[in-house]
Design an enzyme around this catalytic site. Sequence first.
Site, PDB file in Angstrom:
ATOM      1  N   THR A 184       0.872  -1.177   0.000  1.00 18.83           N
ATOM      2  CA  THR A 184       0.000   0.000   0.000  1.00 18.83           C
ATOM      3  C   THR A 184       0.906   1.224   0.000  1.00 18.83           C
ATOM      4  O   THR A 184       2.036   1.166   0.485  1.00 18.83           O
ATOM      5  CB  THR A 184      -0.914   0.047   1.238  1.00 18.83           C
ATOM      6  OG1 THR A 184      -0.086   0.151   2.375  1.00 18.83           O
ATOM      7  CG2 THR A 184      -1.771  -1.192   1.342  1.00 18.83           C
ATOM      8  N   GLU A 329      -5.643  -4.120   1.026  1.00 17.07           N
ATOM      9  CA  GLU A 329      -5.745  -5.160   2.067  1.00 17.07           C
ATOM     10  C   GLU A 329      -6.961  -6.064   1.869  1.00 17.07           C
ATOM     11  O   GLU A 329      -7.082  -7.101   2.512  1.00 17.07           O
ATOM     12  CB  GLU A 329      -5.851  -4.513   3.457  1.00 17.07           C
ATOM     13  CG  GLU A 329      -4.566  -3.908   3.980  1.00 17.07           C
ATOM     14  CD  GLU A 329      -4.388  -2.447   3.565  1.00 17.07           C
ATOM     15  OE1 GLU A 329      -4.943  -2.043   2.527  1.00 17.07           O
ATOM     16  OE2 GLU A 329      -3.670  -1.729   4.279  1.00 17.07           O
ATOM     17  N   LYS A 438     -12.616  17.874  12.795  1.00 17.03           N
ATOM     18  CA  LYS A 438     -13.338  17.863  14.070  1.00 17.03           C
ATOM     19  C   LYS A 438     -13.643  19.297  14.467  1.00 17.03           C
ATOM     20  O   LYS A 438     -12.770  20.024  14.898  1.00 17.03           O
ATOM     21  CB  LYS A 438     -12.495  17.183  15.144  1.00 17.03           C
ATOM     22  CG  LYS A 438     -12.592  15.695  15.097  1.00 17.03           C
ATOM     23  CD  LYS A 438     -12.084  15.082  16.389  1.00 17.03           C
ATOM     24  CE  LYS A 438     -11.847  13.604  16.162  1.00 17.03           C
ATOM     25  NZ  LYS A 438     -10.541  13.153  16.596  1.00 17.03           N
ATOM     26  N   TRP A 443     -17.896  15.701  13.838  1.00 17.79           N
ATOM     27  CA  TRP A 443     -17.157  15.435  12.606  1.00 17.79           C
ATOM     28  C   TRP A 443     -17.836  16.048  11.388  1.00 17.79           C
ATOM     29  O   TRP A 443     -19.051  15.924  11.220  1.00 17.79           O
ATOM     30  CB  TRP A 443     -17.033  13.932  12.376  1.00 17.79           C
ATOM     31  CG  TRP A 443     -16.067  13.279  13.314  1.00 17.79           C
ATOM     32  CD1 TRP A 443     -15.248  13.899  14.202  1.00 17.79           C
ATOM     33  CD2 TRP A 443     -15.839  11.882  13.451  1.00 17.79           C
ATOM     34  NE1 TRP A 443     -14.515  12.975  14.893  1.00 17.79           N
ATOM     35  CE2 TRP A 443     -14.853  11.723  14.456  1.00 17.79           C
ATOM     36  CE3 TRP A 443     -16.342  10.743  12.831  1.00 17.79           C
ATOM     37  CZ2 TRP A 443     -14.379  10.472  14.846  1.00 17.79           C
ATOM     38  CZ3 TRP A 443     -15.869   9.493  13.223  1.00 17.79           C
ATOM     39  CH2 TRP A 443     -14.901   9.367  14.220  1.00 17.79           C
TER      40      TRP A 443
HETATM   41  P1  ADP Z   1      -3.466   3.375  -1.127  1.00 14.35           P
HETATM   42  O1  ADP Z   1      -3.928   4.207  -2.300  1.00 14.35           O
HETATM   43  O2  ADP Z   1      -3.324   4.152   0.127  1.00 14.35           O
HETATM   44  O3  ADP Z   1      -2.381   2.417  -1.422  1.00 14.35           O
HETATM   45  P2  ADP Z   1      -5.705   1.747  -1.591  1.00 14.35           P
HETATM   46  O4  ADP Z   1      -5.557   1.962  -3.036  1.00 14.35           O
HETATM   47  O5  ADP Z   1      -5.834   0.386  -1.058  1.00 14.35           O
HETATM   48  O6  ADP Z   1      -4.596   2.388  -0.784  1.00 14.35           O
HETATM   49  O7  ADP Z   1      -6.880   2.690  -1.124  1.00 14.35           O
HETATM   50  C1  ADP Z   1      -7.790   2.388  -0.108  1.00 14.35           C
HETATM   51  C2  ADP Z   1      -8.504   3.617   0.381  1.00 14.35           C
HETATM   52  O8  ADP Z   1      -9.057   4.364  -0.701  1.00 14.35           O
HETATM   53  C3  ADP Z   1      -9.675   3.295   1.246  1.00 14.35           C
HETATM   54  O9  ADP Z   1      -9.268   3.014   2.562  1.00 14.35           O
HETATM   55  C4  ADP Z   1     -10.512   4.567   1.136  1.00 14.35           C
HETATM   56  O10 ADP Z   1     -10.051   5.564   2.022  1.00 14.35           O
HETATM   57  C5  ADP Z   1     -10.239   5.022  -0.269  1.00 14.35           C
HETATM   58  N1  ADP Z   1     -11.353   4.646  -1.150  1.00 14.35           N
HETATM   59  C6  ADP Z   1     -11.413   3.595  -1.982  1.00 14.35           C
HETATM   60  N2  ADP Z   1     -12.582   3.577  -2.654  1.00 14.35           N
HETATM   61  C7  ADP Z   1     -13.290   4.644  -2.237  1.00 14.35           C
HETATM   62  C8  ADP Z   1     -14.584   5.182  -2.538  1.00 14.35           C
HETATM   63  N3  ADP Z   1     -15.389   4.631  -3.447  1.00 14.35           N
HETATM   64  N4  ADP Z   1     -14.966   6.292  -1.888  1.00 14.35           N
HETATM   65  C9  ADP Z   1     -14.180   6.877  -0.972  1.00 14.35           C
HETATM   66  N5  ADP Z   1     -12.958   6.438  -0.641  1.00 14.35           N
HETATM   67  C10 ADP Z   1     -12.506   5.334  -1.257  1.00 14.35           C
END
Ligand code: ADP
Length: 540
Positions: A184, A329, A438, A443
């Site tokens: 990630t 994950e 906050k 929130w």
């Molecule tokens: P990273 O980009 O940090 O490596 P990921 O690609 O696994 O991680 O992204 C996961 C995160 O992306 C989620 O925990 C969430 O915050 C955000 N995310 C994914 N899909 C959506 C969605 N449809 N709407 C809002 N947030 C999203």
Amino acid sequence: MLGLMQEWPLLVHKIIDHASLYHGDREVVTRTTEGPMARTDYRTLARRARQLADALDKRGVANGDRLGTLAWNSARHMECWFGIAGIGAVVHTLNPRLFPEQLAWIINHAQDRMLFFDITFAELVAELVPHLKSVETYVALTDRDHLPQNIPHLVAYEDLIAEGSGDFAWKEFDEHTACGLCYTSGTTGNPKGVLYSHRSNVLHAMMACATDTLGLSCRDTILPVVPMFHANAWSIAHAGPMVGAKLVMPGPKLDGKSLCELFNGEQVTMTAAVPTVWMAALQYLEQSGERFSHLKRVVIGGAAAPQAMIEVFEKKYGVEVVHAWGMTELSPIGTVGTPTAKVAAQPYERQLDYKVRQGRPPFGLEAKIVDGDGRELPRDGKAAGRLKVRGPAVAKAYFQGDGPSAFDADGWFDTGDVATLDGDGYMTITDRAKDVIKSGGEWISSIAIENIAVGHPAVAEAAVIAVGHPKWGERPLLVVVPKPGRTVAKADILAHLAGRIAKWWMPDEIVFVEALPHTATGKIQKVALRERFADYRLPG
Ligand code: ADP
């Protein structure tokens, strides 16, 4: 008493065998890094994957060895996925949009023995070579004629697979064997490795195919814009061959014009990408006046799909939007926004209220929200809390045990997202926990404000971040990128927001910028934005 049914280990290479046998002449089309379009089919792809497996086996690649790929979506990249997994080795997908130092750190951490790369990344690889401690062989995903210079221990992919036989018999091993590794992006701290197993990937692909998930069929032609290096291309490189769909791989060209050429030229029916890709593609369509000829369904996820974007796809182009949420994950599909019978029966404008939500969990994903003390919150669509999930395709630890533990003793994974859940399982992500604002102890959802702001016709992109406030602790600051050639006044945007969000959610100030910073996976980089506005003081 145990059941009397057969042991049939869930191994990912069984997917390509199935595709080869029952959908053998279904095409996989690639826009190659060398330039021209290349056409192959599942029968050929499966044979070449076995050739690769045999060649790697002969070269001493062993069960559990990690082999990196730095590559776009292509048939060759798919051959690597199946060929490497088929001998019990681990495909480690690398995101080329990361900084070279991050890539070197990740490759060294994973101890990749080989690095497969597209020739578009030859310069990047040459820059990485002196820093890589474990890589013994570099494989350019091309033929001998296109081999780059200045990279040691280099072999052309076509020469490598010529060392192997297409009749190679896959190795046999347990379905819990690791087959994929993806880090990630690690917006906080070092990147963390998620180690998929054969079993989790097969189960996840089966979940993905289902009608109310991605709804894939052998009659579909799928163009995964979402890269194979970004969270498994949302399973499409597994789920596509599982159902025998034709695949159209866009290679390095992900701009609006190139994508639209493929959508219409290859009669694509289904596609998937993050909102930033669609922003550019929709802008291209608007300017060129082109339309989609065969596209029926688009999956949008990775960041929230704004209502304005959903409406353009559905109302102007007649393409159904499926909004999805997921994470590396989670393999990565978590929730999917296909409508329930109840929602589908409502008028379109009311359905839109559900389409902007992130959807519902398919079978195989359990979800709950909890308060600060870990107590479960009601599923009433109002209470917002930290989202926790579990299931057979959810990580239970990070590779080599790194990172602060996000895993509970009872098997729940803390997603780091804040969400609401309603009685039917519809989830709304309000924020990442580290991005919530906050104000006076309550929130404010930055995502909700951003979605409405980008609905203003002159706004291209918007981000809301928290800034310090002497009375309320934090207040929202709205950062706006106007559409090219458009100007927009602060008052216009405030008027657009008024009535659509609670009064106390109204941003205290709006600032205009030329561009927003993005992460390697196309999300707005809030950390960088907060740093940029660290010294910002609200007027008055
Ligand atoms: P990273 O980009 O940090 O490596 P990921 O690609 O696994 O991680 O992204 C996961 C995160 O992306 C989620 O925990 C969430 O915050 C955000 N995310 C994914 N899909 C959506 C969605 N449809 N709407 C809002 N947030 C999203």
